[in-house]
Scaffold this active site. Structure first.
Site, PDB file in Angstrom:
ATOM      1  CG  ASN A 112      -7.846  -4.655   0.665  1.00 15.79           C
ATOM      2  OD1 ASN A 112      -6.855  -3.623   0.678  1.00 15.79           O
ATOM      3  ND2 ASN A 112      -7.267  -6.036   0.888  1.00 15.79           N
TER       4      ASN A 112
ATOM      5  CG  HIS B   9      -2.066  -1.168   1.157  1.00 17.36           C
ATOM      6  ND1 HIS B   9      -3.187  -0.937   0.484  1.00 17.36           N
ATOM      7  CD2 HIS B   9      -2.116  -2.317   1.780  1.00 17.36           C
ATOM      8  CE1 HIS B   9      -3.826  -2.080   0.677  1.00 17.36           C
ATOM      9  NE2 HIS B   9      -3.006  -2.930   1.301  1.00 17.36           N
TER      10      HIS B   9
END
Ligand code: NDP
Length: 510
Positions: free
Chosen positions: A140, A67
């Site tokens: 997510n 990320h």
């Protein structure tokens, strides 16, 4: 970092708008280094030059291992329904109540400078600054994940990164791992479908993916999964558009989110929750704590909770987004965790990553600090901010009036079913990797299925045949048409492969 107050009130010697060193010393010349004569060498007296160079050398902090490339904005959550009060006492769920928040979206595998339109899941993290502390919903844009045991997380992520020799992204590593870990099939199917390349962050949903828990006023326990549904609707790039966008605008998602908020087109998500009773969790035919599975809507319908709106861009990306630290252990009273193994590992792993990346006092950074009063006995450490607790006691119990525990907030006791410790093999207890991936395949319709198979084939056709064959056998078990579709698409890709250069990953790994 010197904080220059524009009206000059930070120092009588400076005057409005004048520059200083980081120590506040007024600067007379910020254009010329101090040298011996106009052509001579630089001297050690040049405090300004060496301070600037030294600070510049330290501008980068470790990027997130996953990320790393992300965008974020501030906003508000408004609770719109009181139905959730049946399940939790959390104070933010009062109809009409507004809670400030920060959201950060990201790709997963790429480095900080990678392209926004890569085929990848997207991170979807929200920090709610509630009156009872921070609630971080760290999810997510997909409701499931590739693995269900955290022992395999690092192995999996290595396959998404660069090959140890070629330093290239490598399809063989990915398919080798996935074909040997078929619990990944459900998430692989989502990743390779149109939703694998969302059209920026505004047009995708968010999911807690994990199962969390809720506790109500009667001290009853419920399990839950959070859903954030884009009010903008779902929009995806087709595979060729996503590839094209990598060349046209690597920062498409950042530009899109920042630009929309800047012009007042505030993105919104409808926040919903699925709730399962504690009794159901023991008998439901799907393991509710398996991160590779969803709870079908027909069994656990979505309950309306509220609306999240993003309406304020950060003023400083590094301070407010790069330094933002989200962690699933941040839940508020009336919420809790679940036996999901992946969640349990993340409870430990996220704060560990933040301590490495930002230092032990990362929670005191303004963007991470609670916006309600807080009082801990933790002190000192690198970069202790503010007054570090001042003269107040730094131990507890104490007789000097320091803050004390409040038994009202003691966690509810949880009854564990099978308290026998061991390395339990999840494959023995549930080897159905196929039903939900097959359900998704069947739901996509003929055009979606065709694109799914073509997207898979584009990558799978470049890997060694033995890996390809094993992976196609998994698709067949999801649905014979899925196996056949991928097989045909791979044949078609291989038919044209003679025209293309041999992929480096295949040469190295075959
Ligand atoms: P449902 O028919 O009740 O739900 C299907 C859900 O799938 C939709 O509500 C939508 O959820 C999502 N969806 C719709 N189109 C697509 C698409 N093209 N790609 C991915 N997801 C899509 O059936 P089930 O609940 O039994 O789920 C069937 C399959 O749908 C699952 O196996 C799973 O792969 C997928 N899915 C299920 C979710 C769940 O929580 N049950 C959530 C998301 C996907 P949404 O509005 O959240 O996008």
């Amino acid at each position: 970092m010197a904080q220059i107050i524009p009206d000059g009130s930070n120092g009588p010697a400076h005057g409005a708008g004048f520059m200083t060193s980081d120590a506040g010393r007024p600067v007379g010349d910020n254009q010329n280094s101090m040298t011996v004569g106009p052509r001579g060498p630089i001297v050690g007296d040049d405090f300004l030059l060496f301070e600037k160079m030294a600070h510049f050398n330290r501008e980068r902090i470790p990027e997130r291992v996953v990320h790393a490339k992300g965008s974020g904005a501030f906003g508000t959550f408004v609770c719109t329904s009181d139905e959730i009060q049946k399940y939790t006492t959390a104070a933010l769920f009062q109809v009409g109540k507004q809670t400030p928040l920060l959201a950060r979206f990201s790709t997963v595998g790429g480095e900080k400078g990678s392209a926004d339109s890569e085929r990848d899941p997207r991170g979807f993290s929200v920090k709610f600054y509630t009156e009872e502390g921070n609630w971080d919903m760290v999810g997510n844009n997909t409701p499931v994940f590739f693995v269900r045991d955290p022992l395999k997380f690092g192995d999996f992520i290595h396959t998404q990164k660069r090959h140890p020799q070629t330093n290239l992204k490598d399809a063989t590593m990915m398919w080798d791992f996935w074909s040997l870990a078929p619990e990944s099939l459900h998430q692989v199917t989502i990743l390779m479908s149109d939703r694998g390349t969302p059209m920026g962050y505004r047009f995708m949903n968010g999911y807690s993916s994990h199962t969390f828990s809720l506790v109500n006023a009667q001290n009853e326990l419920f399990y839950c999964k959070w859903h954030f549904k884009s009010a903008q609707g779902i929009k995806n790039f087709m595979a060729d558009e996503a590839d094209q966008m990598k060349a046209t605008d690597m920062d498409y998602s950042q530009r899109d989110l920042f630009g929309a908020i800047e012009k007042g087109d505030f993105p919104k998500w409808n926040v919903k929750v699925q709730v399962m009773s504690e009794a159901d969790s023991k008998t439901y035919h799907i393991n509710p704590f398996d991160l590779t599975k969803v709870w079908p809507h027909a069994d656990y319908p979505l309950i309306d909770v509220g609306v999240m709106e993003l309406n304020r861009n950060p003023v400083n990306y590094f301070a407010q987004i790069e330094q933002a630290a989200f962690e699933p252990r941040n839940v508020v009273p009336g919420m809790g965790f679940s036996p999901d193994k992946m969640l349990q590992a993340r409870l430990i792993s996220y704060p560990d990553a933040h301590r490495y990346r930002l230092g032990g006092n990362y929670q005191s950074l303004p963007v991470n600090a609670p916006q309600c009063p807080y009082a801990t006995y933790n002190r000192d450490g690198t970069m202790a901010l503010g007054d570090n607790g001042g003269a107040s006691p730094n131990y507890e119990p104490n007789s000097f009036g320091g803050p004390v525990q409040n038994p009202r907030y003691t966690e509810r006791k949880v009854n564990l079913d099978n308290p026998v410790m061991g390395r339990w093999d999840h494959r023995e207890h549930d080897g159905d990797y196929y039903t939900q991936a097959g359900n998704l395949f069947r739901m996509l319709g003929p055009d979606g299925q065709k694109r799914l198979c073509a997207n898979i084939a584009g990558s799978l056709s470049t890997v060694p045949e033995r890996i390809r064959t094993l992976q196609i056998s998994h698709f067949e078990k999801c649905d014979p048409a899925y196996g056949e579709g991928v097989s045909k698409a791979v044949d078609a890709a291989l038919g044209t492969a003679g025209m293309k250069a041999e992929p480096v990953g295949e040469l190295v790994n075959a």
